[in-house]
Motif scaffolding. Structure first.
Motif, PDB file in Angstrom:
ATOM      1  N   MET A   1      56.330  22.492  10.555  1.00 10.50           N
ATOM      2  CA  MET A   1      57.590  22.179  11.202  1.00 10.50           C
ATOM      3  C   MET A   1      57.892  23.205  12.303  1.00 10.50           C
ATOM      4  O   MET A   1      58.318  22.853  13.397  1.00 10.50           O
ATOM      5  N   ILE A   2      57.690  24.499  11.989  1.00  9.93           N
ATOM      6  CA  ILE A   2      57.955  25.548  12.974  1.00  9.93           C
ATOM      7  C   ILE A   2      57.039  25.395  14.180  1.00  9.93           C
ATOM      8  O   ILE A   2      57.462  25.539  15.338  1.00  9.93           O
ATOM      9  N   GLN A   3      55.775  25.090  13.920  1.00 10.61           N
ATOM     10  CA  GLN A   3      54.825  24.902  15.016  1.00 10.61           C
ATOM     11  C   GLN A   3      55.255  23.764  15.933  1.00 10.61           C
ATOM     12  O   GLN A   3      55.137  23.845  17.151  1.00 10.61           O
ATOM     13  N   LYS A   4      55.780  22.703  15.339  1.00 10.24           N
ATOM     14  CA  LYS A   4      56.216  21.555  16.142  1.00 10.24           C
ATOM     15  C   LYS A   4      57.424  21.930  16.998  1.00 10.24           C
ATOM     16  O   LYS A   4      57.520  21.537  18.167  1.00 10.24           O
ATOM     17  N   ILE A   5      58.352  22.698  16.424  1.00  7.48           N
ATOM     18  CA  ILE A   5      59.532  23.118  17.180  1.00  7.48           C
ATOM     19  C   ILE A   5      59.114  23.952  18.397  1.00  7.48           C
ATOM     20  O   ILE A   5      59.576  23.718  19.528  1.00  7.48           O
ATOM     21  N   VAL A   6      58.226  24.914  18.159  1.00  7.56           N
ATOM     22  CA  VAL A   6      57.774  25.779  19.257  1.00  7.56           C
ATOM     23  C   VAL A   6      56.989  24.969  20.287  1.00  7.56           C
ATOM     24  O   VAL A   6      57.146  25.161  21.506  1.00  7.56           O
ATOM     25  N   CYS A   7      56.161  24.039  19.793  1.00  7.95           N
ATOM     26  CA  CYS A   7      55.365  23.212  20.703  1.00  7.95           C
ATOM     27  C   CYS A   7      56.263  22.326  21.565  1.00  7.95           C
ATOM     28  O   CYS A   7      56.049  22.193  22.776  1.00  7.95           O
ATOM     29  N   ASP A   8      57.288  21.712  20.942  1.00  6.60           N
ATOM     30  CA  ASP A   8      58.211  20.868  21.706  1.00  6.60           C
ATOM     31  C   ASP A   8      58.992  21.682  22.725  1.00  6.60           C
ATOM     32  O   ASP A   8      59.254  21.218  23.842  1.00  6.60           O
ATOM     33  N   TRP A   9      59.364  22.913  22.356  1.00  6.38           N
ATOM     34  CA  TRP A   9      60.114  23.773  23.293  1.00  6.38           C
ATOM     35  C   TRP A   9      59.232  24.199  24.470  1.00  6.38           C
ATOM     36  O   TRP A   9      59.614  24.079  25.630  1.00  6.38           O
ATOM     37  N   SER A  10      58.034  24.681  24.163  1.00  5.32           N
ATOM     38  CA  SER A  10      57.155  25.174  25.231  1.00  5.32           C
ATOM     39  C   SER A  10      56.679  24.050  26.137  1.00  5.32           C
ATOM     40  O   SER A  10      56.402  24.266  27.327  1.00  5.32           O
ATOM     41  N   GLY A  11      56.616  22.821  25.576  1.00  5.97           N
ATOM     42  CA  GLY A  11      56.198  21.676  26.371  1.00  5.97           C
ATOM     43  C   GLY A  11      57.322  21.036  27.144  1.00  5.97           C
ATOM     44  O   GLY A  11      57.110  20.028  27.844  1.00  5.97           O
ATOM     45  N   GLY A  12      58.542  21.586  27.028  1.00  7.46           N
ATOM     46  CA  GLY A  12      59.683  21.063  27.770  1.00  7.46           C
ATOM     47  C   GLY A  12      60.266  19.788  27.221  1.00  7.46           C
ATOM     48  O   GLY A  12      61.059  19.107  27.879  1.00  7.46           O
ATOM     49  N   LYS A  13      59.911  19.439  25.968  1.00 10.49           N
ATOM     50  CA  LYS A  13      60.394  18.183  25.405  1.00 10.49           C
ATOM     51  C   LYS A  13      61.771  18.334  24.759  1.00 10.49           C
ATOM     52  O   LYS A  13      62.609  17.437  24.849  1.00 10.49           O
ATOM     53  N   LYS A  14      61.987  19.478  24.098  1.00 12.16           N
ATOM     54  CA  LYS A  14      63.244  19.671  23.363  1.00 12.16           C
ATOM     55  C   LYS A  14      63.660  21.138  23.437  1.00 12.16           C
ATOM     56  O   LYS A  14      62.894  22.001  23.868  1.00 12.16           O
ATOM     57  N   TYR A  15      64.919  21.390  23.024  1.00 10.90           N
ATOM     58  CA  TYR A  15      65.452  22.742  22.847  1.00 10.90           C
ATOM     59  C   TYR A  15      65.422  23.548  24.145  1.00 10.90           C
ATOM     60  O   TYR A  15      65.214  24.770  24.143  1.00 10.90           O
ATOM     61  N   GLN A  16      65.648  22.885  25.263  1.00  8.89           N
ATOM     62  CA  GLN A  16      65.572  23.562  26.559  1.00  8.89           C
ATOM     63  C   GLN A  16      66.798  24.427  26.859  1.00  8.89           C
ATOM     64  O   GLN A  16      66.854  25.092  27.897  1.00  8.89           O
ATOM     65  N   GLN A  17      67.782  24.417  25.942  1.00 11.33           N
ATOM     66  CA  GLN A  17      68.922  25.324  26.109  1.00 11.33           C
ATOM     67  C   GLN A  17      68.534  26.776  25.857  1.00 11.33           C
ATOM     68  O   GLN A  17      69.294  27.692  26.183  1.00 11.33           O
TER      69      GLN A  17
END
Length: 602
Positions: A1-17
């Motif tokens: 789950m943590i890896q997915k969160i970091v991956c989504d953030w670094s890929g610009g998909k989510k958590y861009q705040q």
């Protein structure tokens, strides 16, 4: 789950705040030596941001810290304690260069006392969430594992074969141990992997899935050990086993801190791996329980069998054999399953081999007890012991100790046993090796409709099948009739009811009675289908007794059924009219008129 969160953030998909995301595992933080500061901690793991630290702290709302597996910090349970809060007052938590313990940095970030305004995401096993709530920490999201629907979705996504996915789902419904563990995402993943390994080549699904508890728990424990990221010392594991075993013997599943200290486990790395900490209102202190109660039993069996010879194992099995407490039965079942060398897999690599004579001693013990039970199967205590032996064999993974005895006796009686849902899976698997069964007597065992569905293949082998007072309804009739239709050996089928257990009565509608009549006509080997004292209930009469008895005997059936039961006109006898029963008469009324006419062939 943590890896997915970091991956989504670094890929610009989510958590861009968030401009910066700093993920840490508990092991990374615990492995450090001495005191440190927040600045030094960040630079140690993310040196590329060293030049930006001063500007980074100016906008804490753009920072996300992630602490994975925080429950591996023993002190997390004390996060709300005043004493814990005062323990590190010497640190200046608003000076990012202030040196202190790593846990103090984590704790102050979580409580908002350091870098106020930043976001902190932590992962923990569910039981530590209560500790965080007592500390008045604002929790936005709690992920507590799979719901039933999410587990189903995971299984369906895991298996491309829908038939296999359906089989796995139904199997989990019958096995309490696997059902509990499957709500843990790691457990569900392991279960699916084990089932996948039992699929035949070219995607063909096996007739009977067979995953026993020892296989599952062995793989589960191995995965936990691998995920812990450090080696657990043998002495701590042995002490944990002693704690678990004594808890079983004393019916104790909650352990106070004093008990943990008695076993020298208060600082052991094994604690956060297998136990959970929580506040016990009755004890007024921190208490420890195993993450799953079944895991306590398994750890106890695993550590006990490591230090025992084969004779010691069989002595313990004999001692617990007649005990009526389920926890001793489960412990014994795990001992038998662990007696084989192969199922434990990587556990033996970590813990070392078991005594070389364990497997042979357990095999001989099972053979002796199977013969003893079969010879006196009419005794209620013996029946319960025999059912327990079948559960042992399931865990043992070898049917050889019982096949020869069953082939010789060809009879199984469980009239004084109460079956659990998974027992039908076990019984079907074991009896699948027997060509013909002279008699299977499951009167008043609480089989119910689901049990008939699990026993479908076994029903095709029985000469005499006794199923009195099992709570059957129309839902099981199709499976039952289909199985007996291809059974060339079946001679008698008893679906009647016992006067003393009417609450478990078999309740069939007219449609089901017609199906049994048709079965009697198409399978000429059947001498008798007994529905005597059965409750023949129509939809309009649900719950009302409409017939005192109904036997279908030999060819008598051809003289007592109305024309609309069969297509052959010569099955109708003029005696129907002589008895005052018309061709179009309701079946319930017809049966009442036939009660005195029918003769019990038994």
């Amino acid at each position: 789950m943590i890896q997915k969160i970091v991956c989504d953030w670094s890929g610009g998909k989510k958590y861009q705040q968030f401009k910066f995301v700093f993920p840490f595992t508990a092991q990374q933080l615990k492995n450090g030596n001495g005191k440190t500061s927040l600045n030094a901690l960040i630079v140690d793991f993310y040196p590329e941001v060293e030049d930006e630290l001063d500007s980074l702290w100016q906008k804490p709302e753009e920072i996300l810290f992630i602490f994975d597996d925080i429950d591996q910090f023993h002190r997390v349970a004390h996060i709300a304690d005043v004493q814990e809060s005062n323990a590190s007052e010497e640190c200046n938590f608003f000076d990012f260069w202030g040196a202190c313990e790593r846990w103090d940095i984590v704790k102050r970030l979580i409580k908002g006392e350091l870098l106020k305004g930043c976001s902190v995401l932590i992962t923990s096993r569910p039981w530590n969430l209560a500790c965080l709530q007592r500390a008045n920490i604002k929790m936005t999201v709690k992920i507590l594992g799979f719901t039933i629907d999410e587990r189903q979705e995971y299984i369906e996504c895991y298996f491309a074969n829908k038939q296999l996915a359906s089989q796995v789902t139904e199997y989990l419904k019958q096995d309490e141990v696997l059902q509990d563990l499957s709500c843990n995402p790691l457990g569900c993943s392991i279960i699916c992997s084990l089932f996948q390994s039992h699929v035949k080549l070219k995607g063909l699904v096996q007739k009977t899935l067979h995953i026993n508890s020892v296989q599952m728990l062995s793989t589960f424990v191995t995965a936990i050990l691998e995920r812990s990221e450090y080696d657990l010392d043998q002495d701590s594991l042995l002490e944990l086993g002693k704690l678990a075993f004594q808890g079983i013997c004393k019916n104790k599943f909650v352990f106070g801190l004093d008990t943990i200290k008695d076993y020298r486990l208060q600082h052991a790395k094994v604690i956060p791996v297998f136990l959970r900490e929580d506040w016990d209102e009755n004890l007024g202190t921190i208490a420890y329980t195993f993450t799953y109660s079944i895991l306590q039993v398994f750890i106890a069996a695993l550590m006990e069998i490591r230090k025992m010879s084969g004779k010691d194992v069989t002595r313990l099995l004999t001692e617990f054999r007649t005990n009526t407490d389920d926890r001793f039965h489960t412990f014994s079942r795990f001992l038998v399953g662990l007696a084989l060398l192969n199922p434990t897999g990587q556990i033996q690599v970590r813990l070392g081999p078991f005594h070389p004579d364990t497997s042979s001693c357990v095999t001989d013990w099972i053979k002796r007890n199977v013969v003893r039970c079969v010879q006196s199967i009419s005794c209620g205590q013996t029946q319960r012991e025999f059912l327990q032996l079948l559960r042992f064999l399931w865990e043992f993974g070898q049917m050889d100790p019982i096949i020869a005895t069953l082939e010789r006796e060809k009879k199984m009686v469980f009239t004084l046993c109460r079956f659990k849902p998974h027992d039908y899976v076990i019984l079907a698997s074991i009896l699948d090796t027997v060509e013909v069964l002279k008699e299977l007597n499951l009167n008043t065992c609480g089989v119910h409709d689901i049990g008939i569905q699990q026993l479908g293949s076994v029903l095709q082998k029985c000469e005499i099948l006794r199923l009195k007072s099992n709570g059957f309804t129309d839902d099981c009739v199709e499976t039952l009739v289909s199985a007996l239709h291809v059974n060339a050996s079946i001679k008698e089928l008893d679906l009647s009811n016992d006067h003393n257990v009417l609450e478990k009565a078999n309740r069939f509608s007219e449609r089901s009675v017609l199906a049994f009549c048709h079965l009697r006509e198409t399978n000429t080997n059947i001498r008798e289908i007994r529905l005597e004292q059965s409750l023949c209930i129509s939809k309009e009469q649900q719950g009302q007794k409409s017939a005192d008895g109904f036997n279908i005997l030999n060819n008598e059936v051809e003289h007592h059924l109305p024309e609309n039961l069969f297509s052959k006109q010569n099955h109708i006898d003029n005696t129907l009219n002589a008895q005052g029963i018309g061709i179009g008469t309701d079946l319930d009324e017809m049966v009442e008129g036939l009660n005195d006419k029918c003769v019990d062939a038994s």
